[in-house]
Write an enzyme that holds these catalytic residues in place. Structure first.
Site, mmCIF file in Angstrom:
data_model
loop_
_atom_site.group_PDB
_atom_site.id
_atom_site.type_symbol
_atom_site.label_atom_id
_atom_site.label_comp_id
_atom_site.label_asym_id
_atom_site.label_seq_id
_atom_site.Cartn_x
_atom_site.Cartn_y
_atom_site.Cartn_z
ATOM 1 N N GLY A 1 10.664 31.514 15.133
ATOM 2 C CA GLY A 1 11.662 31.592 16.202
ATOM 3 C C GLY A 1 11.647 30.299 16.989
ATOM 4 N N LYS A 2 12.617 30.100 17.817
ATOM 5 C CA LYS A 2 12.635 28.932 18.705
ATOM 6 C C LYS A 2 13.619 29.212 19.825
ATOM 7 C CE LYS A 2 10.882 24.665 18.510
ATOM 8 N NZ LYS A 2 9.666 24.300 17.774
ATOM 9 N N GLY A 3 13.406 28.574 20.944
ATOM 10 C CA GLY A 3 14.329 28.777 22.055
ATOM 11 C C GLY A 3 14.367 27.552 22.923
#
Ligand code: GLU
Length: 453
Positions: free
Chosen positions: A139-141
């Site tokens: 994931g990444k944000g």
């Protein structure tokens, strides 16, 4: 140990040994609705994976699943500034895949964060976690914000409000963010604290929702330096095959933030000599050597390498043309394009940053015989020690640094060994090999899990 395949001779082939030409765009790119623009970072990263998938004959359903993230969350939230005015901010959390475990990956705080970048970085986390053998997906944000434009009090309100906006989409067993470019352990502490207040799903230790926290609040010893440590562990593992010894190497670093400065400091401890550095504030060279610890102190005080008095200011071209054994790009993605690649004269490029090299840039490097240690291998140290932090939080333990460093090295060496094995089997470059090794573990998981319903 096998001899490293020099880029020049490394030709991709499928499992029948037939050479493959690189398709400009795989049909799956169109099928899942990605931008046809080959320079789009997401299309670029997925296309590299699809090329590896072709070589290893990855089942089609897996290529489709991996070509798009599971969830793309975008939020807008208002925050009051110190002068009383309100500003609206945009935040992201992309959850690419969770077949191997909870989504995992950093939060980038940068004025130039876009959805496609976050998607690429989330995708790379899926690959990285699989390759380095931690039980996580990717994931990444991030928040579209320049932390330098805000006071600490404003950043605290921005970070806490962002946490509130995504609180129901993250969790210690579901999605565990961490630091990335522009974010640090203080930001992680605010996120953990905010989440602990807001959430009823945090379990016994809600602070396990995020890693990269300060050691005083559930962080792990060795996490701050972990990505740099992993870069150096990878170099130490791979250099002998190229008949290079760390103590005989000189090196340059692009980007002197967390990853660049720690890579430089730790590589210097192994006897290597830093002779050039660069970041958004300038380019500097000193053939006699730059003390990495001293430069890191200077950067902390002044905000960049520009103006460092114990080295000479140089042009961008001079920096790239400067001859070194090892070059460590540790800044942002897509910085090594064709013009930079043409100028670079190193023997090994160790990717500290995520996706720093474009495919066109990489082709030039490989043609020049430069060994590229791909990011999903080389910079996997950060997420590996994040995993150790999470394990310590979940089990209420505190490991000593020796234990952290030893366990990290084991994961890095295993990932390098798997990458080398894939390169030997498929006769391909190291990046393709690293993807193949990552895809193999994902394939095994999907084979036993099946696709619901
Ligand atoms: N942002 C880092 C990376 O790109 C670390 C991620 C993590 O620790 O979860 O690998």
């Amino acid at each position: 140990m096998s001899t490293l395949t020099k880029g020049k001779n490394a030709k991709a082939s499928n499992s029948n040994g037939k050479a493959l030409s690189t398709p400009r765009t795989d049909p799956i790119v169109g099928e899942v609705g990605l931008p046809e623009d080959p320079n789009n970072l997401y299309t670029e990263t997925v296309s590299t994976m699809l090329r590896a998938a072709e070589i290893m004959n990855l089942p089609r359903y897996l290529r489709l699943i991996l070509a798009q993230p599971k969830n793309e969350i975008m939020v807008h939230f208002p925050v009051q500034m110190d002068d009383g005015e309100f500003k609206l901010f945009k935040g992201y959390r992309v959850q690419h895949n969770n077949a191997l475990g909870p989504y995992k990956g950093g939060l980038r705080f940068h004025h130039d964060v876009h959805l496609d970048d976050v998607k690429s970085l989330a995708f790379l986390m899926t690959m990285k976690c699989s390759l380095v053998g931690v039980p996580y997906g990717g994931g990444k944000g991030g928040i579209k914000v320049n932390p330098r434009d805000h006071s600490s009090a404003e950043m605290e309100r921005i970070v806490r409000r962002f946490t509130a906006a995504i609180a129901h989409n993250i969790g210690p067993d579901y999605d565990i963010p961490a630091p990335d470019v522009g974010s640090n352990s203080q930001h992680m502490a605010w996120i953990a604290d905010t989440f602990s207040f807001l959430s009823e799903i945090g379990g016994d230790n809600p602070a396990a929702v995020i890693t990269g926290k300060p050691v005083s609040y559930g962080g792990s010893l060795g996490r701050e330096k972990a990505t740099g440590q992993g870069v150096v562990d990878t170099l130490v593992e791979m250099l002998p095959e190229l008949k290079l010894k760390p103590e005989k190497c000189n090196f340059s670093v692009l980007g002197f933030g967390n990853v660049g400065s720690w890579s430089a400091k730790i590589f210097q401890e192994k006897g290597a000599k830093l002779t050039a550095a660069a970041d958004h504030t300038g380019f500097i060279i000193n053939e006699k050597g730059i003390d990495a610890d001293d430069l890191a102190e200077f950067v902390k005080a002044k905000g960049g390498v520009g103006g460092y008095p114990k080295a000479t200011k140089c042009s961008k071209d001079d920096f790239y043309k400067h001859k070194v054994d090892v070059f460590i790009p540790a800044a942002l993605e897509q910085m090594i394009q064709e013009p930079e690649a043409k100028m670079i004269t190193c023997k090994v490029m160790a990717e500290g940053a995520n996706a720093p090299t474009t495919p066109a840039g990489e082709r030039i490097l490989i043609d020049k015989g430069i060994e590229v240690l791909p990011a999903i291998l080389c910079n996997a140290g950060g997420v590996t020690v994040s995993y150790f932090e999470w394990v310590q939080n979940k089990t209420f333990q505190a490991w000593d640094l020796e234990k952290v460093d030893k366990a990290l090295n084991k994961h890095m060496v295993q990932a390098a060994t798997k990458t080398r094995a894939a390169r030997g089997k498929y006769k391909c470059d190291l990046r393709t090999a690293a993807y193949i090794a990552a895809l193999q573990r994902l394939t095994e998981a999907y084979e036993v899990r099946g696709i619901f319903p």
